[in-house]
Structures are given as C-alpha cells and as structure tokens.
Design an enzyme around this catalytic site. Structure first.
Site, PDB file in Angstrom:
ATOM      1  CE  LYS A 224      -4.332  -1.787   1.856  1.00  0.00           C
ATOM      2  NZ  LYS A 224      -5.274  -1.833   2.982  1.00  0.00           N
ATOM      3  NE  ARG A 258      -7.386  -8.044   1.340  1.00  0.00           N
ATOM      4  CZ  ARG A 258      -7.032  -7.255   0.330  1.00  0.00           C
ATOM      5  NH1 ARG A 258      -6.017  -6.412   0.466  1.00  0.00           N
ATOM      6  NH2 ARG A 258      -7.663  -7.311  -0.815  1.00  0.00           N
TER       7      ARG A 258
END
Ligand code: 8Y4
Length: 288
Positions: A224, A258
């Site tokens: 991210k 995740r």
C-alpha cells in the site's frame, strides 16, 4: 484470548497463531484473456499456488476498492467471483474469503463454497447485516473514513484511535443486534482507507489496543501507499517494506495478515514463530 472461528459446513479456523490471507483480485485487469474477459482457470491456479506458498485464506474480490476506482454492478461482481469460488472449492479445502460489500454477492458466494466475509464497508450496505447474520459465517469489519473514490482527499480525526475504536463498538453492536456472535467478528483498522501516512503508522504502532475490545485483528498493508510513500517506491518495489509491516502487525497481535507476497511473508512469520515458540527435537516449530 482463545479464538476459534466457526466456519460453515462444520469447519473451524484456529486463530491461536497468525494466518496469511492472500489477495486474489478477480478483475479484468488482473486475469484477462488479453481482451475484457477473465480467465477463471488462471485465477484458480494462482489461488492454488498461493495456498502452496503458505496462505490459509484466499480473499477473492471482484471490486477494486483502490482510491478512485469505478463502482462495479452486482451482476458484474457475481460473474467475476462466483465461477472462481466454485472451481477453487472443488480443488481445495482452503478457507475462502469473499471480499465484497454487496449482500447478494455474500449470499451466492457462501452458497457455492465461501467461508468468510471480508467487507471493507463493515456491513453498512443495504441488507448486508441481515444477510451476513443468516449465512452464519465469520465477518471482517473494516474501518474506512469516507468513500473509496474520495477518502484520501483530506483524512481528519478528532482522535484517531478512539474514533476507530468508537466505530468498531458501533458496528459490533449492530452485528449483535442482527444475531452475529461477537466471537465471529474480526476487526480491521483499514490501512489506507481515509488515513494519512502519519495516521497509518500511528495505527500500526498502536494496533494492539484494539485487542482489548475482545475480537481478533486483521491487518492489510501489503504494497500500500503507506509503504510506497514512506519509502518512495513503486508498487513492485514495496516487498521489504510490506514484510516489515506484516511482522510488526503480527508481533502486536494481528492474527490475519492480508498480503500479496505469500511465500516471503510465510518465511518472515515462520522465523518469528520459531523464535517465539521454540523448536522440538525434530526441528519443527512448537505449536500452542
Ligand atoms: C497497492 C496494493 C496499492 C494494494 C493499494 C492496494 C484491505 C481489504 C483492501 C484491508 C481488508 C488494497 C479488500 C486495497 N484492503 N480488506 N481490501 N483490509 N479487510 N490496496 O486493508 O489492497 S483493497
């Protein structure tokens, strides 16, 4: 906390140790035949490879929730994810997570073999609470400020950690009102979803405080912007940063991580678990 999630069809997921949830985006840009069609076989084969690498949960999503992404219709989302869940269920007993906010997608996905609902909108869309409750599956409730299209324009909090904490309490209450057992709820602070770089790192540093609520924690920070913007790295150069983030989250008690890079994350978590739990006479990491 002794947490065992109750999955449908009599199965369980033991959260006494960390698990890797692998990202499987089933969108035309991820698994395309060259045109605008999805090749379901390649998506299923990718899932099997991720399981081989150490993922216990495959998170299957047909909607892109990246900042600025377009909305996807129910029909399009169903057409993307349902064939993959069906085919994967036939080939593997892995835990299948359905990444969706749509009640109809949740219902059909669980009907064809999904075990777990991952909803970045925390069951706030129409019928989602009722549907999730009737399906009797674990649910991941994620915090987001704003909507995916605009959430990164000006994130602002009066008190970051207590605002997220308040949101979790409100959603747990709504879940319980609809008959979802608190033991079946996983909490996720939602890295990158309406948060500045500084917000994301404050949450990562303090993620353990959410454990006091009494639910297990999921952390998703793989590749991210919180990695890329800190390090000035393009998406394909974020592996080392993502692994550091995964380890920090796991050490602070997140039980589901995740990620995109399963094999590498598996090695990192195994080194940590060996250190934490020790090895037996055969050189295997102790359990329990
Ligand atoms: C590069 C790679 C840049 C990935 C951005 C991204 C989460 C989630 C997403 C999360 C839970 C993403 C579906 C966003 N993030 N579900 N989903 N928690 N529970 N962006 O953090 O991966 S999609």
């Amino acid at each position: 906390m002794m947490s065992i999630l109750k999955l449908p069809r009599g199965r369980e997921l033991d959260l006494s140790h960390p698990h890797i949830m692998a990202v499987l985006n089933v969108t035309p840009d991820s698994f395309s035949d060259g045109g605008n069609h999805i090749t379901y076989d390649s998506a299923v084969n990718k899932a099997l490879e991720l399981i081989e690498q150490g993922a216990t949960i495959i998170d299957i999503g047909g909607e892109s929730t990246r900042p600025g992404a377009a909305n996807v219709s129910v029909v399009d989302e169903l057409n993307r994810v349902i064939p993959v869940i069906k085919a994967l269920r036939k080939k593997s007993d892995c835990v299948i997570s359905i990444d969706t906010s749509k009640a109809q997608v949740m219902a059909k996905a669980v009907d064809v073999g999904a075990d777990f609902i991952n909803d970045v909108r925390a069951l706030q869309e129409p019928d989602a609470l009722q549907t999730a409750a009737s399906l009797n599956v674990p649910v991941c409730i994620m915090h987001m400020q704003g909507q995916p299209r605009t959430m990164q324009s000006a994130p602002s909090y009066s008190d970051l950690m207590s605002d997220i904490n308040d949101f979790f309490f409100q959603r747990i209450k709504a879940c319980e009102t609809h008959g979802i057992d608190k033991k079946q709820i996983i909490l996720d602070p939602g890295f990158g979803f309406g948060k500045t770089l500084a917000h994301n790192y404050e949450i990562l540093n303090k993620i353990d405080v959410f454990k006091t609520i009494g639910c297990e924690i999921l952390a998703g920070l793989s590749r991210k912007s919180m990695i890329g913007n800190l390090l000035n790295r393009d998406t394909n150069e974020r592996l080392a940063g993502s692994l550091a983030g995964a380890l920090i989250a796991a050490q602070k008690g997140a039980k589901i991580i995740r990620v995109h890079d399963v094999a590498q994350t598996f090695d990192v978590l195994k080194v940590w678990q060996a250190c934490e739990k020790g090895l037996d006479k055969k050189g295997k990491v102790n359990v329990g």
